[in-house]
Design a protein around this motif. Structure first.
Motif, PDB file in Angstrom:
ATOM      1  N   ASN A 109      40.130  45.158  31.131  1.00  0.00           N
ATOM      2  CA  ASN A 109      39.434  44.445  30.847  1.00  0.00           C
ATOM      3  C   ASN A 109      39.632  43.018  31.093  1.00  0.00           C
ATOM      4  N   THR A 110      40.791  42.675  31.121  1.00  0.00           N
ATOM      5  CA  THR A 110      41.048  41.549  32.016  1.00  0.00           C
ATOM      6  C   THR A 110      41.324  41.563  33.381  1.00  0.00           C
ATOM      7  N   LEU A 111      40.766  42.617  33.761  1.00  0.00           N
ATOM      8  CA  LEU A 111      40.462  42.597  35.827  1.00  0.00           C
ATOM      9  C   LEU A 111      39.042  42.039  35.841  1.00  0.00           C
ATOM     10  N   PHE A 112      38.328  41.776  34.753  1.00  0.00           N
ATOM     11  CA  PHE A 112      36.450  41.759  35.200  1.00  0.00           C
ATOM     12  C   PHE A 112      37.137  40.617  36.125  1.00  0.00           C
ATOM     13  N   PRO A 113      36.850  39.432  35.483  1.00  0.00           N
ATOM     14  CA  PRO A 113      36.918  37.824  36.119  1.00  0.00           C
ATOM     15  C   PRO A 113      37.924  37.636  37.366  1.00  0.00           C
ATOM     16  N   GLU A 114      38.684  38.503  37.807  1.00  0.00           N
ATOM     17  CA  GLU A 114      38.978  38.148  39.217  1.00  0.00           C
ATOM     18  C   GLU A 114      38.078  39.543  40.028  1.00  0.00           C
ATOM     19  N   MET A 115      37.948  40.898  39.510  1.00  0.00           N
ATOM     20  CA  MET A 115      36.286  41.587  40.184  1.00  0.00           C
ATOM     21  C   MET A 115      35.119  40.785  40.756  1.00  0.00           C
ATOM     22  N   PHE A 116      35.310  40.151  39.541  1.00  0.00           N
ATOM     23  CA  PHE A 116      33.995  39.361  40.083  1.00  0.00           C
ATOM     24  C   PHE A 116      34.236  38.012  40.799  1.00  0.00           C
ATOM     25  N   ALA A 117      34.996  37.794  41.455  1.00  0.00           N
ATOM     26  CA  ALA A 117      35.504  36.601  41.887  1.00  0.00           C
ATOM     27  C   ALA A 117      35.308  36.644  43.303  1.00  0.00           C
ATOM     28  N   ARG A 118      35.841  37.957  43.454  1.00  0.00           N
ATOM     29  CA  ARG A 118      36.900  38.696  44.870  1.00  0.00           C
ATOM     30  C   ARG A 118      35.842  39.509  45.500  1.00  0.00           C
ATOM     31  N   LYS A 119      34.501  39.087  44.286  1.00  0.00           N
ATOM     32  CA  LYS A 119      33.645  40.754  44.786  1.00  0.00           C
ATOM     33  C   LYS A 119      34.445  41.688  44.884  1.00  0.00           C
ATOM     34  N   GLY A 120      35.653  42.717  43.842  1.00  0.00           N
ATOM     35  CA  GLY A 120      35.853  43.539  44.666  1.00  0.00           C
ATOM     36  C   GLY A 120      37.058  43.185  44.354  1.00  0.00           C
ATOM     37  N   LEU A 121      38.295  44.895  43.766  1.00  0.00           N
ATOM     38  CA  LEU A 121      39.322  44.362  43.384  1.00  0.00           C
ATOM     39  C   LEU A 121      39.987  46.333  44.715  1.00  0.00           C
ATOM     40  N   GLU A 122      41.386  46.011  45.238  1.00  0.00           N
ATOM     41  CA  GLU A 122      42.058  47.638  45.333  1.00  0.00           C
ATOM     42  C   GLU A 122      42.564  47.833  44.388  1.00  0.00           C
ATOM     43  N   SER A 153      32.480  45.375  45.644  1.00  0.00           N
ATOM     44  CA  SER A 153      33.046  46.745  46.527  1.00  0.00           C
ATOM     45  C   SER A 153      34.234  47.311  45.337  1.00  0.00           C
ATOM     46  N   ASN A 154      34.642  48.165  45.056  1.00  0.00           N
ATOM     47  CA  ASN A 154      35.563  47.881  44.458  1.00  0.00           C
ATOM     48  C   ASN A 154      36.399  49.401  45.239  1.00  0.00           C
ATOM     49  N   ARG A 155      38.077  49.623  45.710  1.00  0.00           N
ATOM     50  CA  ARG A 155      38.680  50.826  46.571  1.00  0.00           C
ATOM     51  C   ARG A 155      39.596  50.843  45.291  1.00  0.00           C
ATOM     52  N   TRP A 156      39.719  52.358  44.575  1.00  0.00           N
ATOM     53  CA  TRP A 156      40.084  52.831  43.977  1.00  0.00           C
ATOM     54  C   TRP A 156      41.174  53.993  45.098  1.00  0.00           C
ATOM     55  N   THR A 157      42.668  53.909  45.125  1.00  0.00           N
ATOM     56  CA  THR A 157      43.243  55.049  45.325  1.00  0.00           C
ATOM     57  C   THR A 157      44.064  55.743  44.451  1.00  0.00           C
ATOM     58  N   PHE A 158      43.556  56.750  44.073  1.00  0.00           N
ATOM     59  CA  PHE A 158      44.979  57.856  43.239  1.00  0.00           C
ATOM     60  C   PHE A 158      45.539  58.954  43.932  1.00  0.00           C
ATOM     61  N   LEU A 159      47.283  58.627  43.341  1.00  0.00           N
ATOM     62  CA  LEU A 159      48.080  59.187  44.157  1.00  0.00           C
ATOM     63  C   LEU A 159      48.856  60.117  43.221  1.00  0.00           C
ATOM     64  N   GLY A 160      48.537  61.786  43.514  1.00  0.00           N
ATOM     65  CA  GLY A 160      48.941  62.764  42.742  1.00  0.00           C
ATOM     66  C   GLY A 160      49.977  63.960  43.070  1.00  0.00           C
ATOM     67  N   GLY A 161      51.147  64.809  42.481  1.00  0.00           N
ATOM     68  CA  GLY A 161      51.419  65.570  42.946  1.00  0.00           C
ATOM     69  C   GLY A 161      51.218  66.836  43.295  1.00  0.00           C
ATOM     70  N   VAL A 162      51.063  67.969  44.654  1.00  0.00           N
ATOM     71  CA  VAL A 162      50.618  68.643  45.374  1.00  0.00           C
ATOM     72  C   VAL A 162      50.839  69.802  44.244  1.00  0.00           C
ATOM     73  N   GLY A 163      51.919  69.758  43.786  1.00  0.00           N
ATOM     74  CA  GLY A 163      51.901  71.602  42.675  1.00  0.00           C
ATOM     75  C   GLY A 163      51.570  71.380  42.208  1.00  0.00           C
ATOM     76  N   TRP A 164      50.476  70.442  41.564  1.00  0.00           N
ATOM     77  CA  TRP A 164      50.001  70.576  40.064  1.00  0.00           C
ATOM     78  C   TRP A 164      49.264  71.810  40.326  1.00  0.00           C
ATOM     79  N   GLN A 165      49.043  72.446  39.057  1.00  0.00           N
ATOM     80  CA  GLN A 165      48.096  73.394  38.711  1.00  0.00           C
ATOM     81  C   GLN A 165      46.576  73.623  39.621  1.00  0.00           C
ATOM     82  N   SER A 166      45.973  72.299  39.401  1.00  0.00           N
ATOM     83  CA  SER A 166      45.319  71.185  39.918  1.00  0.00           C
ATOM     84  C   SER A 166      45.146  70.135  40.937  1.00  0.00           C
TER      85      SER A 166
END
Ligand SMILES: [Zn+2]
Ligand SMILES: [Zn+2]
Length: 355
Positions: A109-122, A153-166
């Motif tokens: 919720n606190t990221l909205f002003p920055e997201m609109f001002a910068r036209k997207g977040l990474e 233009s939002n860019r999201w990167t998710f990092l997770g373990g390789v040995g999870w069941q998925s």
């Protein structure tokens, strides 16, 4: 007006070349808001303390209620918080989000002003593991639903373990897809400019914006990673929660390696040693194999690794604010008794550290 003021503060922070660590969720296992009974108890204690101060003659004149409250210890009028694990780490425009517990909702919720001002977040979402208390905030992360059709233009990167069941991708999709949530992950993918996934493994190093991250495997019932983040200003932030020590007298080498000479180490302190061992006076249920730590093991690790600030994190949902305060004081005492220099802070929602 409010939006521009907030943006100004964020720009100022970004300009001063410091790392900002902000805590949004500090509980483990399950969200645990204060009950009406807890609130009533806190109000009564403050009133009793105020009346006692008035009668004691210690004050002349009596402080205003506001200044009296400001003098109180944090646990008395306030709370450490009930949201589950989520920590925001900022360096200039870089955003690293450590775990996605329910604290992710207010962070979003606190990221909205920055997201609109910068036209997207990474943002980089670093998932220690995918137990619910570490992912449950994602469906309620507001910026996820801002459509690229309106020029964001939002860019999201998710990092997770390789040995999870998925993989991380399958776990996140599984959490969002109907019937467990009404908005399917494929709808999110359509709205978002760029979603990527990356694997973590023991010893892997990767760039997250300007930060260099190194991951180390911890001891927990699911494959779980701690992260060591090194920033261009030389500051080191380590996030290592959901970890059970093998032997408190001999700190876990991978954790010590992650924590070595760090400015801040955020670490699991769910139990007292008595709870962990199943002491009768602490409920009599041993917590061996549940994957969590306690002050004695943390003190040994902090001294061995020469940590500057240890942040106790992943508080047990059953721990009262008073108990968390006691654990903070006790851990500090243990470290001092070993000749260690680490400062101990129990994490609370809203805590900010500037490095
Ligand atoms: Zn957890
Ligand atoms: Zn866990």
């Amino acid at each position: 007006m409010l939006i521009s003021l907030r943006l100004k503060q964020q720009e100022l922070r970004a300009m001063d070349n410091r790392v900002l660590v902000r805590f949004w969720g500090v509980r483990g296992s399950v969200p645990s808001p204060l009950t009406a009974h807890d609130v009533a108890r806190k109000k009564l204690k403050i009133l009793e303390d105020y009346v006692a101060a008035m009668r004691s003659g210690r004050y002349s004149p009596m402080p205003t209620p506001q200044s009296f409250l400001a003098e109180q210890e944090r646990e008395t009028p306030s709370t450490y918080g009930g949201n589950t694990s989520c920590v925001e780490v900022r360096y200039e425009n870089d955003i690293v989000i450590l775990d996605m517990g329910t604290g992710l909702r207010p962070l979003g919720n606190t990221l909205f002003p920055e997201m609109f001002a910068r036209k997207g977040l990474e943002a980089y979402f670093v998932l220690s593991h995918v137990h619910w208390d570490h992912i449950q905030g994602l469906p309620f992360f507001g910026p996820l639903y801002v459509n690229k059709a309106i020029g964001i233009s939002n860019r999201w990167t998710f990092l997770g373990g390789v040995g999870w069941q998925s993989t991380a991708e399958i776990c996140l999709k599984g959490q969002m897809d109907p019937p467990t949530f009404p908005v399917a992950w494929k709808e999110i993918e359509k709205m978002t400019d760029n979603i990527t996934y990356d694997d973590m493994w023991d010893g892997k190093s990767v760039k997250l914006g300007q930060a260099t991250a190194r991951f180390g495997k911890l001891n927990h019932p699911q494959e779980t990673y701690g992260s060591r983040l090194l920033f261009p200003n030389g500051k080191i932030v380590v996030y290592a929660t959901d970890h059970e020590p093998h032997d408190p007298a001999c700190p876990y080498p991978r954790l010590v390696s992650l924590a070595r000479d760090a400015d801040v180490v955020i670490t699991d302190c769910q139990y007292t040693k008595g709870q962990y061992e199943g002491a009768k006076e602490e409920g009599g249920v041993p917590r061996h194999g549940w994957g969590h730590s306690y002050p004695e093991a943390i003190a040994a690790m902090a001294c061995e690794a020469n940590v500057k600030t240890i942040v106790l994190f992943h508080h047990d949902p059953a721990s009262s604010d008073e108990k968390i305060k006691q654990m903070e004081q006790y851990t500090q005492k243990l470290i001092s008794s070993k000749g260690g220099k680490s400062k101990v802070v129990a994490a609370w929602e809203g805590l900010e550290l500037n490095l």
